[in-house]
Design a protein around this motif. Structure first.
Motif, mmCIF file in Angstrom:
data_model
loop_
_atom_site.group_PDB
_atom_site.id
_atom_site.type_symbol
_atom_site.label_atom_id
_atom_site.label_comp_id
_atom_site.label_asym_id
_atom_site.label_seq_id
_atom_site.Cartn_x
_atom_site.Cartn_y
_atom_site.Cartn_z
ATOM 1 N N GLU A 1 -8.001 12.477 -3.223
ATOM 2 C CA GLU A 1 -8.874 11.328 -2.959
ATOM 3 C C GLU A 1 -8.671 10.497 -4.294
ATOM 4 O OE1 GLU A 1 -13.830 10.638 -3.419
ATOM 5 O OE2 GLU A 1 -13.053 12.613 -2.603
ATOM 6 N N THR A 2 -8.931 11.231 -5.427
ATOM 7 C CA THR A 2 -8.788 10.484 -6.666
ATOM 8 C C THR A 2 -7.267 9.836 -6.966
ATOM 9 O OG1 THR A 2 -9.432 10.214 -9.136
ATOM 10 C CG2 THR A 2 -8.081 12.248 -8.275
ATOM 11 N N LEU A 3 -6.335 10.385 -6.411
ATOM 12 C CA LEU A 3 -5.012 10.015 -6.757
ATOM 13 C C LEU A 3 -4.677 8.514 -5.588
ATOM 14 C CD1 LEU A 3 -2.097 9.916 -7.946
ATOM 15 C CD2 LEU A 3 -1.705 11.742 -6.112
ATOM 16 N N SER A 4 -5.137 8.731 -4.315
ATOM 17 C CA SER A 4 -5.143 7.777 -3.285
ATOM 18 C C SER A 4 -5.701 6.585 -3.916
ATOM 19 C CB SER A 4 -5.659 8.453 -1.892
ATOM 20 O OG SER A 4 -5.616 7.372 -1.084
ATOM 21 N N LEU A 5 -6.867 6.562 -4.158
ATOM 22 C CA LEU A 5 -8.073 5.580 -4.759
ATOM 23 C C LEU A 5 -7.342 4.992 -5.760
ATOM 24 C CD1 LEU A 5 -11.437 6.780 -4.291
ATOM 25 C CD2 LEU A 5 -10.462 5.338 -2.801
ATOM 26 N N GLY A 6 -6.852 5.618 -6.838
ATOM 27 C CA GLY A 6 -6.099 5.216 -8.110
ATOM 28 C C GLY A 6 -5.138 4.224 -7.902
ATOM 29 N N LYS A 7 -4.098 4.848 -6.966
ATOM 30 C CA LYS A 7 -3.025 4.244 -6.654
ATOM 31 C C LYS A 7 -3.110 2.989 -5.818
ATOM 32 C CE LYS A 7 0.807 7.689 -6.298
ATOM 33 N NZ LYS A 7 1.790 8.388 -5.381
ATOM 34 N N ALA A 8 -4.085 3.025 -4.731
ATOM 35 C CA ALA A 8 -4.727 1.633 -4.213
ATOM 36 C C ALA A 8 -5.131 0.735 -4.973
ATOM 37 C CB ALA A 8 -5.462 2.071 -2.956
ATOM 38 N N PHE A 9 -5.914 1.104 -6.188
ATOM 39 C CA PHE A 9 -6.561 0.414 -6.878
ATOM 40 C C PHE A 9 -5.521 -0.443 -7.799
ATOM 41 C CE2 PHE A 9 -8.421 -0.996 -10.934
ATOM 42 C CZ PHE A 9 -9.483 -1.596 -10.488
ATOM 43 N N VAL A 10 -4.677 -0.075 -8.309
ATOM 44 C CA VAL A 10 -3.550 -0.562 -9.089
ATOM 45 C C VAL A 10 -2.840 -1.557 -8.224
ATOM 46 C CG1 VAL A 10 -1.443 -0.339 -10.276
ATOM 47 C CG2 VAL A 10 -3.392 1.452 -10.587
ATOM 48 N N ALA A 11 -2.443 -1.231 -7.173
ATOM 49 C CA ALA A 11 -1.678 -2.153 -6.264
ATOM 50 C C ALA A 11 -2.341 -3.256 -5.782
ATOM 51 C CB ALA A 11 -1.379 -1.508 -4.812
ATOM 52 N N ALA A 12 -3.658 -3.277 -5.481
ATOM 53 C CA ALA A 12 -4.515 -4.241 -5.162
ATOM 54 C C ALA A 12 -4.820 -5.259 -6.532
ATOM 55 C CB ALA A 12 -6.021 -3.859 -4.636
ATOM 56 N N ALA A 13 -5.141 -4.628 -7.676
ATOM 57 C CA ALA A 13 -5.377 -5.111 -8.952
ATOM 58 C C ALA A 13 -4.195 -6.151 -9.579
ATOM 59 C CB ALA A 13 -5.713 -4.290 -10.128
ATOM 60 N N SER A 14 -2.961 -5.818 -8.812
ATOM 61 C CA SER A 14 -1.675 -6.655 -9.130
ATOM 62 C C SER A 14 -2.163 -8.094 -8.976
ATOM 63 C CB SER A 14 -0.777 -6.044 -8.634
ATOM 64 O OG SER A 14 -0.796 -6.038 -7.076
ATOM 65 N N ALA A 15 -2.926 -8.227 -8.041
ATOM 66 C CA ALA A 15 -3.424 -9.752 -7.714
ATOM 67 C C ALA A 15 -3.771 -10.412 -8.978
ATOM 68 C CB ALA A 15 -4.398 -9.997 -6.884
ATOM 69 N N TRP A 16 -4.170 -9.844 -10.255
ATOM 70 C CA TRP A 16 -4.513 -10.217 -11.325
ATOM 71 C C TRP A 16 -3.520 -9.590 -12.480
ATOM 72 C CZ3 TRP A 16 -8.014 -8.548 -8.053
ATOM 73 C CH2 TRP A 16 -9.085 -9.357 -7.512
#
Length: 223
Positions: free
Chosen positions: A99-114
């Motif tokens: 859970e925490t790893l999946s959310l962390g990776k997805a967050f970094v990927a999405a945050a690349s918009a900034w």
């Protein structure tokens, strides 16, 4: 760092922790599904008590500590890597780890918009609170405000899971969030002083529920 939350930082914080941000948080319950199935959480009162315990003694508490450490060390790639490794090692079950790893990776990927150099400093395997804490710091979001939003989003997601699991309705769910405001504010105000020495917990039932979910036959959630 300036502790005033300006409009741009506020908008980014709202976007990152919005239910619409593409990290898939809706798929996880943090073991709550097992707690409901085993009658540990039967109604809105139980759910409120469960989340309050997580905030003071369980996963939410430790996530707050990891978040604060990452926020403080966001310019130090070595420290971020060590904090990330510690956060993953502390996962109490295989599903909590996923859970925490999946959310962390997805967050970094999405945050690349900034775009920001902090995204390069973060390790490829990063737990969710470490990712959000470091990115929030890099964009000038004050620690206490960022942590408050993070904890509120975590509680909101848990309440949403509780509603889908049938242990409370939407009106009671909103009451639960209102009741958690004090605990969230108290914990987030401690953000500047939280260090890795504060890691630890006593939410034993929640950890057991997370483990039991791994073998639960009928499931709505991935954890």
């Amino acid at each position: 760092m300036n502790q005033v939350l300006d409009t741009q930082a506020l908008l980014r914080l709202m976007a990152w922790l919005s239910p619409a941000f593409p990290i898939g948080a809706f798929a996880w319950s943090g073991g709550l599904e097992s707690a409901v199935a085993n009658r540990l959480v039967k109604n809105s009162v139980d759910l409120g008590d469960w989340l309050s315990a997580l905030m003071r003694h369980g996963a939410f508490w430790n996530d707050a500590v990891l978040f604060s450490e990452a926020w403080r060390r966001f310019e130090d790639a070595v420290a971020l890597k060590e904090t990330a490794e510690l956060g993953l090692a502390m996962a109490g079950s295989a599903e909590r780890f996923a859970e925490t790893l999946s959310l962390g990776k997805a967050f970094v990927a999405a945050a690349s918009a900034w775009p920001d150099p902090v995204l390069e400093r973060l390790p490829s395997d990063v737990p969710f609170p470490v990712a959000v804490g470091a990115v929030a710091a890099a964009h000038g979001v004050p620690a206490n405000k960022a942590l408050a939003a993070f904890l509120h989003a975590a509680a909101s997601q848990a309440v949403s899971a509780g509603i889908r699991l049938g242990c409370c309705g939407q009106v009671d769910g909103v009451k639960i969030l209102a009741g958690l405001e004090g605990a969230i504010a108290q914990l987030s105000d401690r953000a500047p002083g939280l260090t890795l020495d504060h890691l630890g917990g006593a939410a034993v039932q929640a950890e057991i529920a997370s483990l039991r979910h791994e073998t639960q036959h009928s499931r709505l959630f991935r954890s």
